[in-house]
Design a protein around this motif. Structure first.
Motif, PDB file in Angstrom:
ATOM      1  N   GLU A  77      -3.244   0.532  -4.034  1.00  0.00           N
ATOM      2  CA  GLU A  77      -3.953  -0.006  -4.991  1.00  0.00           C
ATOM      3  C   GLU A  77      -4.077  -1.214  -5.444  1.00  0.00           C
ATOM      4  OE1 GLU A  77      -4.196   2.819  -8.354  1.00  0.00           O
ATOM      5  OE2 GLU A  77      -5.661   4.663  -6.513  1.00  0.00           O
ATOM      6  N   ALA A  78      -3.130  -1.462  -4.901  1.00  0.00           N
ATOM      7  CA  ALA A  78      -2.519  -3.125  -5.521  1.00  0.00           C
ATOM      8  C   ALA A  78      -2.891  -4.083  -4.101  1.00  0.00           C
ATOM      9  CB  ALA A  78      -1.344  -3.640  -5.767  1.00  0.00           C
ATOM     10  N   ILE A  90       5.998   1.134   4.807  1.00  0.00           N
ATOM     11  CA  ILE A  90       6.770   0.319   4.115  1.00  0.00           C
ATOM     12  C   ILE A  90       7.729   1.316   4.430  1.00  0.00           C
ATOM     13  CG2 ILE A  90       7.894  -0.368   2.022  1.00  0.00           C
ATOM     14  CD1 ILE A  90       4.585  -0.494   1.475  1.00  0.00           C
ATOM     15  N   ASN A  91       9.307   0.466   4.968  1.00  0.00           N
ATOM     16  CA  ASN A  91      10.254   1.278   4.829  1.00  0.00           C
ATOM     17  C   ASN A  91      11.860   0.837   4.300  1.00  0.00           C
ATOM     18  OD1 ASN A  91      10.697   3.652   6.635  1.00  0.00           O
ATOM     19  ND2 ASN A  91       9.098   2.599   7.593  1.00  0.00           N
ATOM     20  N   VAL A  92      11.971   1.220   3.013  1.00  0.00           N
ATOM     21  CA  VAL A  92      13.277   0.782   2.702  1.00  0.00           C
ATOM     22  C   VAL A  92      14.251   1.079   2.729  1.00  0.00           C
ATOM     23  CG1 VAL A  92      14.070  -0.198  -0.072  1.00  0.00           C
ATOM     24  CG2 VAL A  92      11.951   0.373   0.325  1.00  0.00           C
ATOM     25  N   LEU A 101       4.405   5.885  -5.421  1.00  0.00           N
ATOM     26  CA  LEU A 101       4.013   4.578  -5.489  1.00  0.00           C
ATOM     27  C   LEU A 101       3.196   4.059  -3.702  1.00  0.00           C
ATOM     28  CD1 LEU A 101       8.587   3.444  -5.912  1.00  0.00           C
ATOM     29  CD2 LEU A 101       6.098   3.031  -7.131  1.00  0.00           C
ATOM     30  N   SER A 102       3.656   4.684  -2.916  1.00  0.00           N
ATOM     31  CA  SER A 102       2.343   4.725  -2.217  1.00  0.00           C
ATOM     32  C   SER A 102       1.247   4.753  -2.473  1.00  0.00           C
ATOM     33  CB  SER A 102       2.149   6.255  -0.785  1.00  0.00           C
ATOM     34  OG  SER A 102       3.581   6.214  -0.435  1.00  0.00           O
ATOM     35  N   ILE A 148      -7.164   1.504   2.803  1.00  0.00           N
ATOM     36  CA  ILE A 148      -5.706   1.851   3.084  1.00  0.00           C
ATOM     37  C   ILE A 148      -4.894   2.470   2.343  1.00  0.00           C
ATOM     38  CG2 ILE A 148      -4.458  -0.224   1.407  1.00  0.00           C
ATOM     39  CD1 ILE A 148      -7.046  -1.297   3.070  1.00  0.00           C
ATOM     40  N   ARG A 149      -3.825   2.458   3.466  1.00  0.00           N
ATOM     41  CA  ARG A 149      -3.343   3.476   3.794  1.00  0.00           C
ATOM     42  C   ARG A 149      -1.727   3.440   3.322  1.00  0.00           C
ATOM     43  NH1 ARG A 149      -4.836   8.860   6.998  1.00  0.00           N
ATOM     44  NH2 ARG A 149      -4.831   7.692   9.165  1.00  0.00           N
TER      45      ARG A 149
END
Lengths: 382, 232
Positions: A104-105, A124-126, A98-99, A72-73
């Motif tokens: 891991e979450a 993921i783009n904020v 955070l990545s 999972i990347r």
């Protein structure tokens, strides 16, 4: 760092008027990036998170592949315009951390053993940051994973608890995050209550930690309700549109698309909402029975064989064909000579199997006479 | 033995389905005698088998004996790598394409003369297991290199819907547009249409099937749609 005004005022309300255990407004949507396997857009308070999921697919670079499970990347990046002072595009330590945390979450919620040596890339783009972006990112990523059809044990919801003016509160906003006493992001698989992320930053007593985690878990359940609704909405929206259009337009029988509905019919029937729902569920029952014998992954089911023969039988119309030369240009043992497809275009000739037999004795190569050069222009991929 | 979710209800991953003595089929997993969904789909039960009709999923998971359409990605010494839209790139070895039992020729030659990079083929999935990538074979009826047609891809979970019960949907499309369609189990479709307009109409109809696969009466709606579009 001067605090000019209290973060919790005399009425017990916070800076943005919320109560201690109130979530910020949440809005979610899936399927926003068509090219990705799955995608989601989450608006949580002032946060706007766009997430795209690609996978499962082969890992590049290969040395990162895990031999027994799916990798999972996740890649968490803040857009340069997402914060007040322009953030440089180069990923900083916080984004790398955070990545890792987001990967891991999410991992406990995915059936990683099913896809060894593959990877799921989560981008993921904020695009707008307002405190608690990691939680909103996890929420968005889990939705995108579900949208991609990756087998999941459950959907992960996430929200941050915190401490402000000595009180444990739910869902910190940007001001509270920066000027508050502490931050407690928590992520949970909503249906099994399994916690997959728990971080703490600040000063808490152990009772406050317990209170914070419990408060965050309640918040996660509320977030999950919205996630659940969002996933269903994608399909129910289509059902309702069709039900509506088929009832108002029965005579015309014209196909209506999802969003761009043309109401050229003046007559509109007034339908009860409850009636509509009943019709919807009945309708679904019909198609389930229609699709009944198309089930995949059921090895013991004899109907599976029907499925295969369906495809093979339906597409081919066979004709007897004489071989073009005495020397067989393809194997007669393993490939059926008799099959030639009936093609609409007269000028396209199809030969069964492309084979080349190199005859060493004669020192020449014989190619199958087929017009691949002429017809390759027709081949397009969408 | 009880289900808390109704048959044909739309469920999401992690949703509790029921308890008891079922068999966990596609899209369902079991934990301590309880059953949960693992993908978004419509719940269905058949003779104790609890499974989902999936509505999401754009990656193809191969099964043995599936007939798929693939594209050659690279040519090695004695095998090719084939893209079948799945998690892994499949392998097609030379012995699965030609029969060399009667051939006394040399073993080494340039296999790209047989199938080159970019070629579209129809093949059968021969082996699938967790320790390796899928293995394809072109020994079989109708399996060959495809040298014409328009190739498009749809979501592999929608393939049963595109074919329909006993081929009803696909036959209808073929009749209404006077075309031919070959649908691979991996969601790759080859369209042979008499003109560009028919081809475009078929592509639009397939996209409609994809978005509306969970609503009933689809075959009739698509039929009307095709008739309307082919009229002019």
């Amino acid at each position: 760092m001067g605090k000019n005004r209290p973060l919790i005022d005399v009425n017990g309300l916070r800076v943005d008027g919320r109560k201690i255990d109130e979530l910020r407004p949440l809005e979610m949507k899936v399927g926003v990036i068509k090219r990705a396997n799955g995608s989601a857009l989450v608006k949580h308070g002032g946060n706007q998170i766009l997430c795209a999921v690609y996978g499962p697919r082969e890992v590049h670079p290969k040395h990162l592949a895990l031999s027994n499970k799916l990798l999972i990347r996740a890649e968490y990046r803040l857009a340069t315009f997402s914060v007040n002072d322009r953030k440089s595009p180069a990923p900083r330590r916080r984004e790398h951390e955070l990545s890792k945390i987001i990967s891991e979450a999410l991992e406990p919620s995915i059936f990683v053993e099913r896809f060894p040596r593959a990877v799921v890339d989560i981008y993921i783009n904020v695009i707008d940051a307002d405190g608690g972006t990691r939680c909103a990112s996890i929420t968005a990523a889990s939705l995108a994973l579900a949208d991609a059809g990756i087998p999941l044990k459950g959907i992960v919801a996430s929200v941050a608890a915190g401490k402000v003016e000595g009180k444990v509160v739910l869902d910190l906003c940007d001001v509270e995050d920066k000027d508050g006493d502490g931050d407690l992001p928590v992520a949970m698989v909503a249906t099994t209550k399994e916690i997959t992320l728990c971080q703490l930053d600040g000063n808490f007593t152990s009772d406050e930690v317990k209170e914070g985690i419990e408060l965050a878990m309640k918040g996660c359940e509320a977030v999950y309700e919205i996630q659940h609704r969002t996933l269903l909405e994608k399909f129910e929206h289509v059902s309702k549109e069709i039900q509506k259009s088929s009832l108002t337009d029965e005579s015309k029988g014209e196909e209506k698309e999802d969003s761009s509905e043309e109401e050229d019919d003046d007559v509109v029937m007034e339908i009860d909402e409850s009636e509509l729902e009943e019709m919807g569920s009945k309708a679904i029952e019909d198609i389930v029975s229609e699709v009944n014998n198309e089930e995949e992954d059921d090895k013991n089911d004899p109907e599976d064989e029907d499925n295969l023969s369906d495809i093979v039988e339906v597409e081919f119309e066979t004709e007897k064909v004489e071989p073009e030369s005495d020397k067989p240009e393809y194997s007669t043992k393993s490939i059926d000579l008799d099959i030639v497809e009936e093609v609409i275009e007269e000028d396209i000739d199809e030969i069964n199997v492309v084979t080349t037999i190199i005859d060493e004795d004669e020192g020449e190569k014989k190619d199958n006479p087929q017009e691949s050069e002429n017809t390759t222009e027709n081949l397009e991929e969408e | 033995m009880s289900l808390v979710v109704e048959k044909s209800e739309l469920v999401v991953p992690g949703q509790f389905l029921g308890k008891g003595k079922f068999r966990a089929g596609y899209g369902v997993y079991k934990k301590n005698d309880e059953y949960y969904a693992s993908v978004i789909g419509l719940l269905n039960v058949r003779q104790n088998n609890l499974f989902l009709v999936p509505l999401t999923g754009s990656v193809y998971f191969p099964k043995i004996e599936d007939v798929v359409i693939g594209k050659i990605l690279s040519a090695g010494m004695s095998s090719w790598k084939v893209d079948i839209g799945g998690v892994y790139e499949a392998i097609l070895s030379i012995s699965s394409v030609i029969d060399r039992r009667n051939d006394r020729g040399p073993r080494i030659y340039d296999i790209s003369k047989i199938l080159n990079i970019g070629d579209i083929i129809m093949a059968r999935v021969e082996v699938v297991d967790r320790t390796r990538v899928p293995v394809l074979s072109m020994h079989g009826r109708g399996l060959r290199k495809m040298s014409s047609g328009r190739l498009i891809t749809i979501n592999p979970v929608k393939v049963p819907r595109v074919i329909g019960k006993s081929g009803s949907m696909i036959s209808m499309i073929k009749n209404e547009t006077n075309s031919k369609l070959i649908v691979g189990k991996n969601g790759w479709i080859l369209i042979y249409a008499p003109n560009y307009k028919a081809e475009q109409v078929i592509i639009d109809a397939l996209q409609l099937i994809e978005t509306q696969s969970h609503v009933s009466g689809l075959t009739d709606r698509i039929k009307l749609y095709l008739q309307e579009k082919m009229k002019n």
